[in-house]
Write a protein that holds these residues in place. Structure first.
Motif, mmCIF file in Angstrom:
data_model
loop_
_atom_site.group_PDB
_atom_site.id
_atom_site.type_symbol
_atom_site.label_atom_id
_atom_site.label_comp_id
_atom_site.label_asym_id
_atom_site.label_seq_id
_atom_site.Cartn_x
_atom_site.Cartn_y
_atom_site.Cartn_z
ATOM 1 N N GLY A 1 -0.364 38.385 -20.744
ATOM 2 C CA GLY A 1 -0.496 38.175 -19.300
ATOM 3 C C GLY A 1 -0.937 36.757 -19.007
ATOM 4 O O GLY A 1 -0.805 35.872 -19.846
ATOM 5 N N ARG A 2 -1.465 36.562 -17.829
ATOM 6 C CA ARG A 2 -1.999 35.266 -17.425
ATOM 7 C C ARG A 2 -3.479 35.412 -17.115
ATOM 8 O O ARG A 2 -3.912 36.459 -16.643
ATOM 9 N N GLY A 3 -4.226 34.355 -17.370
ATOM 10 C CA GLY A 3 -5.648 34.360 -17.072
ATOM 11 C C GLY A 3 -6.154 32.955 -16.835
ATOM 12 O O GLY A 3 -5.579 31.986 -17.321
ATOM 13 N N LEU A 4 -7.232 32.873 -16.072
ATOM 14 C CA LEU A 4 -7.882 31.582 -15.866
ATOM 15 C C LEU A 4 -9.317 31.805 -15.420
ATOM 16 O O LEU A 4 -9.695 32.891 -14.989
ATOM 17 N N TYR A 5 -10.094 30.750 -15.546
ATOM 18 C CA TYR A 5 -11.508 30.751 -15.163
ATOM 19 C C TYR A 5 -11.732 29.679 -14.116
ATOM 20 O O TYR A 5 -11.076 28.635 -14.123
ATOM 21 N N PHE A 6 -12.685 29.931 -13.218
ATOM 22 C CA PHE A 6 -13.079 28.944 -12.220
ATOM 23 C C PHE A 6 -14.514 29.231 -11.817
ATOM 24 O O PHE A 6 -15.042 30.310 -12.063
ATOM 25 N N ASP A 7 -15.157 28.250 -11.212
ATOM 26 C CA ASP A 7 -16.557 28.391 -10.812
ATOM 27 C C ASP A 7 -16.679 28.751 -9.343
ATOM 28 O O ASP A 7 -15.939 28.234 -8.503
ATOM 29 N N SER A 8 -17.651 29.605 -9.053
ATOM 30 C CA SER A 8 -18.004 29.883 -7.663
ATOM 31 C C SER A 8 -18.945 28.777 -7.193
ATOM 32 O O SER A 8 -19.477 28.019 -8.012
ATOM 33 N N PRO A 9 -19.183 28.672 -5.889
ATOM 34 C CA PRO A 9 -20.118 27.647 -5.397
ATOM 35 C C PRO A 9 -21.520 27.787 -6.008
ATOM 36 O O PRO A 9 -22.226 26.793 -6.144
ATOM 37 N N GLU A 10 -21.914 29.004 -6.382
ATOM 38 C CA GLU A 10 -23.236 29.228 -6.982
ATOM 39 C C GLU A 10 -23.280 28.862 -8.455
ATOM 40 O O GLU A 10 -24.332 28.838 -9.065
ATOM 41 N N GLY A 11 -22.101 28.655 -9.061
ATOM 42 C CA GLY A 11 -22.029 28.354 -10.487
ATOM 43 C C GLY A 11 -21.680 29.551 -11.348
ATOM 44 O O GLY A 11 -21.703 29.464 -12.573
ATOM 45 N N HIS A 12 -21.340 30.693 -10.726
ATOM 46 C CA HIS A 12 -20.901 31.841 -11.508
ATOM 47 C C HIS A 12 -19.538 31.527 -12.120
ATOM 48 O O HIS A 12 -18.706 30.840 -11.517
ATOM 49 N N ASN A 13 -19.299 32.013 -13.338
ATOM 50 C CA ASN A 13 -18.056 31.796 -14.052
ATOM 51 C C ASN A 13 -17.119 32.956 -13.713
ATOM 52 O O ASN A 13 -17.297 34.069 -14.197
ATOM 53 N N LEU A 14 -16.132 32.704 -12.845
ATOM 54 C CA LEU A 14 -15.224 33.742 -12.386
ATOM 55 C C LEU A 14 -13.929 33.679 -13.181
ATOM 56 O O LEU A 14 -13.491 32.605 -13.595
ATOM 57 N N GLU A 15 -13.315 34.832 -13.370
ATOM 58 C CA GLU A 15 -12.089 34.923 -14.160
ATOM 59 C C GLU A 15 -11.104 35.854 -13.460
ATOM 60 O O GLU A 15 -11.506 36.877 -12.906
ATOM 61 N N ILE A 16 -9.835 35.484 -13.486
ATOM 62 C CA ILE A 16 -8.789 36.415 -13.075
ATOM 63 C C ILE A 16 -7.852 36.609 -14.259
ATOM 64 O O ILE A 16 -7.548 35.659 -14.986
ATOM 65 N N ILE A 17 -7.425 37.858 -14.456
ATOM 66 C CA ILE A 17 -6.500 38.204 -15.536
ATOM 67 C C ILE A 17 -5.457 39.170 -14.996
ATOM 68 O O ILE A 17 -5.744 39.938 -14.071
ATOM 69 N N THR A 18 -4.275 39.150 -15.584
ATOM 70 C CA THR A 18 -3.232 40.075 -15.158
ATOM 71 C C THR A 18 -3.069 41.233 -16.131
ATOM 72 O O THR A 18 -2.363 42.193 -15.809
ATOM 73 N N ARG A 19 -3.699 41.147 -17.282
ATOM 74 C CA ARG A 19 -3.672 42.236 -18.266
ATOM 75 C C ARG A 19 -5.084 42.434 -18.794
ATOM 76 O O ARG A 19 -5.765 41.470 -19.131
ATOM 77 N N PRO A 20 -5.550 43.678 -18.899
ATOM 78 C CA PRO A 20 -6.892 43.910 -19.467
ATOM 79 C C PRO A 20 -6.946 43.427 -20.919
ATOM 80 O O PRO A 20 -5.938 43.441 -21.628
ATOM 81 N N TYR A 21 -8.107 42.998 -21.339
ATOM 82 C CA TYR A 21 -8.294 42.575 -22.727
ATOM 83 C C TYR A 21 -7.893 43.684 -23.683
ATOM 84 O O TYR A 21 -8.211 44.845 -23.470
ATOM 85 N N GLY A 22 -7.164 43.313 -24.732
ATOM 86 C CA GLY A 22 -6.745 44.271 -25.748
ATOM 87 C C GLY A 22 -5.531 45.096 -25.377
ATOM 88 O O GLY A 22 -5.148 45.991 -26.131
ATOM 89 N N SER A 23 -4.893 44.792 -24.252
ATOM 90 C CA SER A 23 -3.779 45.623 -23.786
ATOM 91 C C SER A 23 -2.414 45.135 -24.256
ATOM 92 O O SER A 23 -1.428 45.841 -24.096
ATOM 93 N N GLY A 24 -2.336 43.933 -24.780
ATOM 94 C CA GLY A 24 -1.024 43.386 -25.129
ATOM 95 C C GLY A 24 -0.991 42.805 -26.510
ATOM 96 O O GLY A 24 -1.865 43.029 -27.339
ATOM 97 N N SER A 25 0.055 42.023 -26.725
ATOM 98 C CA SER A 25 0.264 41.422 -28.048
ATOM 99 C C SER A 25 -0.514 40.149 -28.240
ATOM 100 O O SER A 25 -0.942 39.502 -27.367
#
Length: 124
Positions: free
Chosen positions: A100-124
């Motif tokens: 899938g696709r995934g990326l990380y970005f920071d919130s204004p507070e400094g939290h490490n946010l992530e979006i993914i299109t496939r759950p971890y361990g679900s693909g090849s």
């Protein structure tokens, strides 16, 4: 069977933090509940933003569809926010983990946010 219902997210400005998340992820506006600005996700879990002078950065990951991923990425670019392929912010861009696709970005507070299109361990 236990399920996550909500978690508290520390923010120096609870409304600004909650609105950032709803705007970037394309979610409904946050609502007030007691001292919290509440962001409800599609699966019913809520992130309850609480005013706090001290913020210890946390990691929050969001599963999104392929179309949503592109829309979130576009909103991040419009804001001029950098994205990373890894949680340590060592490589710019996005990753292709689990097919899938995934990326990380920071919130204004400094939290490490992530979006993914496939759950971890679900693909090849």
């Amino acid at each position: 069977m236990a399920q996550l219902n909500h978690t508290i997210v520390a923010s120096p400005d609870r409304w600004a933090g909650a609105r950032f998340l709803t705007e970037v992820l394309g979610l409904p506006e946050p609502v007030a509940y007691g001292p919290f600005a509440v962001v409800t996700l599609a699966n019913g879990v809520s992130l309850d933003f609480m005013q706090s002078a001290e913020v210890v950065p946390q990691h929050y990951a969001f599963l999104v569809g392929d179309d949503e991923f592109g829309a979130v990425l576009q909103r991040l670019r419009e804001r001029g926010l950098p994205t990373w392929a890894d949680p340590w912010h060592g490589q710019e861009g996005e990753n292709r983990n689990d097919g899938g696709r995934g990326l990380y970005f920071d919130s204004p507070e400094g939290h490490n946010l992530e979006i993914i299109t496939r759950p971890y361990g679900s693909g090849s």
